[in-house]
Scaffold this active site. Structure first.
Site, PDB file in Angstrom:
ATOM      1  N   ASP A 193       0.864  -1.176   0.000  1.00 56.96           N
ATOM      2  CA  ASP A 193       0.000   0.000   0.000  1.00 56.96           C
ATOM      3  C   ASP A 193       0.899   1.223   0.000  1.00 56.96           C
ATOM      4  O   ASP A 193       2.126   1.107  -0.054  1.00 56.96           O
ATOM      5  CB  ASP A 193      -0.962  -0.015   1.208  1.00 56.96           C
ATOM      6  CG  ASP A 193      -2.312   0.618   0.853  1.00 56.96           C
ATOM      7  OD1 ASP A 193      -2.322   1.786   0.448  1.00 56.96           O
ATOM      8  OD2 ASP A 193      -3.350  -0.065   0.984  1.00 56.96           O
ATOM      9  N   HIS A 268      -2.856   3.361  -4.756  1.00 43.37           N
ATOM     10  CA  HIS A 268      -2.181   2.997  -3.498  1.00 43.37           C
ATOM     11  C   HIS A 268      -0.728   2.583  -3.781  1.00 43.37           C
ATOM     12  O   HIS A 268      -0.244   1.590  -3.248  1.00 43.37           O
ATOM     13  CB  HIS A 268      -2.945   1.865  -2.796  1.00 43.37           C
ATOM     14  CG  HIS A 268      -4.249   2.326  -2.200  1.00 43.37           C
ATOM     15  ND1 HIS A 268      -4.310   3.146  -1.100  1.00 43.37           N
ATOM     16  CD2 HIS A 268      -5.545   2.076  -2.551  1.00 43.37           C
ATOM     17  CE1 HIS A 268      -5.583   3.395  -0.801  1.00 43.37           C
ATOM     18  NE2 HIS A 268      -6.350   2.769  -1.663  1.00 43.37           N
ATOM     19  N   GLU A 333      -9.964   2.487  -5.006  1.00 41.85           N
ATOM     20  CA  GLU A 333      -9.617   3.885  -4.747  1.00 41.85           C
ATOM     21  C   GLU A 333      -8.456   4.386  -5.602  1.00 41.85           C
ATOM     22  O   GLU A 333      -7.546   5.031  -5.089  1.00 41.85           O
ATOM     23  CB  GLU A 333      -9.260   4.052  -3.254  1.00 41.85           C
ATOM     24  CG  GLU A 333     -10.391   3.680  -2.334  1.00 41.85           C
ATOM     25  CD  GLU A 333      -9.986   3.682  -0.856  1.00 41.85           C
ATOM     26  OE1 GLU A 333     -10.833   4.076  -0.039  1.00 41.85           O
ATOM     27  OE2 GLU A 333      -8.849   3.293  -0.521  1.00 41.85           O
TER      28      GLU A 333
HETATM   29  C1  ACM Z   1     -10.920  -0.528   0.716  1.00 41.08           C
HETATM   30  O1  ACM Z   1     -11.390  -0.458   1.869  1.00 41.08           O
HETATM   31  N1  ACM Z   1     -10.311   0.512   0.179  1.00 41.08           N
HETATM   32  C2  ACM Z   1     -11.039  -1.722  -0.072  1.00 41.08           C
END
Ligand code: ACM
Ligand code: ZN
Length: 625
Positions: A193, A268, A333
């Site tokens: 991440d 991410h 995201e």
């Molecule tokens: C997430 O909670 N962004 C999958």
């Protein structure tokens, strides 16, 4: 009552179990009149599975850990505990089910598979006195009973984010242990991440020397972490060695758990871009993120062929370490602002006839799905995977059509509610449900004024218990595509193993029962009592947990124009409720609530919950309507 109650005579130290408290609740359990005394040097016989199989070794070790002296005997000899693998499949039990029988003559665990025997043993352990690991009993008397059991869902997952905070392999194993206790079988390992890359990489060593480390702000609240200063050393983080990961995979497999690694792309991506900025659309610079990094704009350049080569090589490395059928590629995201400006991304869109940057993401995920498929693996993605296109931010303007670049073999993990998952299931995808409102264990579990800082939200134990991945009314054809569900533990606000356990427990038990037990066998009143027993077990095994939510719950009934009858409870059984109605602050000297009370409308009631002799939270105040 299903609470385990014990009669322990002080001198002989014999335990007599009279009531059973099993989580998750079995499909079928009947208790009978007779009993069987298991003395502390039990004979164990094994039929159909090797004496050196992982399960037999696990069981023998576990019995020894409980201070028993088990002895393996041949199948022909009489035994106290018989482990029997069926030689012809028992269709009632499926792959993971079992039949556990306690009779006057002994205990028999039967299953079609090793994992079934393993689960039968977990149930047997929960029948034993919870302090059996600490105290030597000369014998434990169990009630005669029959348990026939098998899971409602095949996917019973638990996720752990080791990027936002890094958790070493010792803790990961402890996490796997508690998963196995409650018959959870998929460990979703969120390894990459913005805040750190935790996979070892031979081909891309900067992922480890740069991408695994960030400037240490552990002394500051996550939400207020200062940005790094010029020249400050990145000293927080780390990554697993290949040997550690292989050991984790084996440790999990010995407990019936498949480790599903996640490499989160294309967003991410701060840790990747800090290591290899040439994989970005722009010049950067990029840093391994610190604190609340939002919006997470770091995104891999989808127009650069080097990005695809990088991802294929990383996936080769991942597949080399993790034998799982499934590989999770994230996709959540992803802020795609950079793609709008990037000539290479724009060029890719023209070449591939992609109408917008949303579709460029859909295409990139499709490329990776094909690559994984060529290696015999199945791609999982967060529910953004279903988006055919849309704007730079997936929450805006996305079309929830089937993504034409990804075929139906991709599995969709539904986090933004159940709806994206149900839509995907209708289109023929297999889906895993983990909607935030029931399954996000980084959310608060009780009144936030009295809890350690968390990311937000509220998922009480009771709410987690209401989780149903395929609620009543889901059409059967759609339901068949729901593999199951899981709970997710994101760790922005979770710095230590103790805190991770506190957020996981006891809500894990609610998710476990929601995924294993048939809907009609779930029973909140029984479950909350069982949780009290399980808490004692967890404490003895060195797990931290939250006591639960002490927010008073009311049931109100109008008596007449001016009077309301109210019943008060909390989520946690055996909570004493002290209250006042004269505006004074309640103490343990105040009225104690013993049953429903009549109060005049407009009464100001103040409540003090007391549990295990400790005043919980503070005073709750309500006005009776
Ligand atoms: C997430 O909670 N962004 C999958
Ligand atoms: Zn680009």
């Amino acid at each position: 009552m299903l609470l385990a109650t014990l009669l322990v005579s002080a001198c002989g130290r014999k335990a007599v179990v009279t009531e059973l408290s099993i989580v998750p609740e079995p499909v079928f359990l009947v208790q009978k009149e007779g009993s069987f005394a298991l003395h502390n040097n039990p004979k164990v016989s094994v039929v159909g599975l090797g004496q050196n199989s992982a399960t037999v070794k696990y069981i023998m070790k576990s019995l020894r850990h409980a201070h028993l002296r088990p002895k393996l005997v041949t199948a022909a000899e009489a035994s106290d505990i018989a482990l029997v693998l069926y030689d012809t499949v028992n269709p009632e039990l499926g792959d993971e089910g079992y039949l556990l029988e306690v009779r006057g003559t002994g205990i028999t665990l039967r299953a079609n598979s090793e994992v079934g025997i393993f689960y039968a043993y977990q149930t047997l352990v929960q029948m034993m006195p919870h302090d059996a690991t600490e105290v030597v009993y000369s014998s434990v008397t169990l009630p005669e009973c029959t348990v026939l059991d098998h899971p409602r869902f095949a996917w019973r997952g638990v996720h752990l984010d080791v990027s936002r905070h890094f958790f070493g392999s010792k803790f990961v194993k402890k996490y796997l242990d508690v998963m196995a206790t409650y018959k959870m079988n998929r460990f979703h390992f969120h390894l990459t991440d913005d805040h750190g890359w935790r996979l070892p990489s031979e081909h891309y060593p900067l992922l480890n020397s740069v991408g695994s480390w960030r400037v240490d702000r552990e002394d500051q609240p996550w939400g207020q972490a200062e940005p790094p200063r010029e020249g400050e050393r990145a000293s927080y983080g780390g990554y697993y060695s290949r040997e550690e990961l292989e050991e984790i995979v084996q440790y999990a497999a010995d407990r019936g758990i498949e480790v599903v690694p996640e490499v989160d792309i294309p967003g991410h991506a701060s840790a990747i871009l800090a290591s290899y900025p040439e994989l970005a659309c722009d010049e950067g610079p990029y840093e391994v993120a610190i604190g609340p990094y939002w919006p997470p704009k770091a995104i891999l350049c989808a127009g650069n062929d080097s990005t695809l080569a990088f991802l294929r090589t990383v996936l080769d490395e991942v597949c080399d370490i993790f034998p799982s059928r499934y590989i999770h590629l994230g996709g959540d995201e992803a802020f795609k602002d950079n793609w709008l400006q990037c000539p290479r991304c724009q060029q890719r869109m023209r070449e591939e006839h992609l109408k917008d940057v949303g579709e460029l993401q859909a295409w990139l995920m499709g490329q990776m799905q094909q690559y994984l498929a060529s290696k015999g693996r199945i791609m999982i993605g967060w529910d953004e995977l279903m988006e055919r296109g849309g704007g730079t931010w997936s929450f805006e303007g996305a079309t929830y059509d089937n993504n034409p670049h990804v075929d139906n073999s991709a599995v969709v993990m539904s986090w933004r509610g159940l709806k994206p998952g149900l839509t995907a299931a209708r289109m023929g995808h297999k889906v895993i449900m983990c909607p935030t409102e029931y399954c996000y264990l980084d959310y608060y579990q009780a009144d936030r004024r009295y809890q350690p800082a968390a990311i937000g939200g509220l998922v009480t134990l009771q709410k987690a218990y209401e989780f149903d991945p395929a609620p009543m009314g889901t059409n059967l054809h759609v339901e068949a595509n729901v593999l199951g569900g899981q709970c997710n533990l994101w760790t922005e606000y979770i710095r230590t193993p103790q805190h991770a356990e506190y957020m996981l427990l006891p809500r894990l038990l609610a998710i476990s029962e929601s995924l294993w037990t048939p809907r009609e066998r779930k029973d909140w009143a029984r479950f909350r009592r069982k949780v009290e027993v399980q808490k004692e077990r967890l404490a003895l095994r060195g797990y931290n947990y939250c006591e639960g939510s002490f927010t008073p719950q009311f049931t109100a009934r109008r008596v007449d124009e001016g009077t309301t009858n109210i019943a008060i409870s909390t989520e946690v059984p055996n909570t004493y409720i002290f209250y006042t109605t004269d505006l004074s602050t309640p103490t343990r000297e105040s009225n104690i609530y013993l049953g429903p009370i009549n109060l005049a409308r407009g009464t100001h009631i103040k409540i003090l919950p007391v549990y295990k002799d400790i005043e919980r939270d503070s005073v709750y105040e309500f006005v009776i309507k």
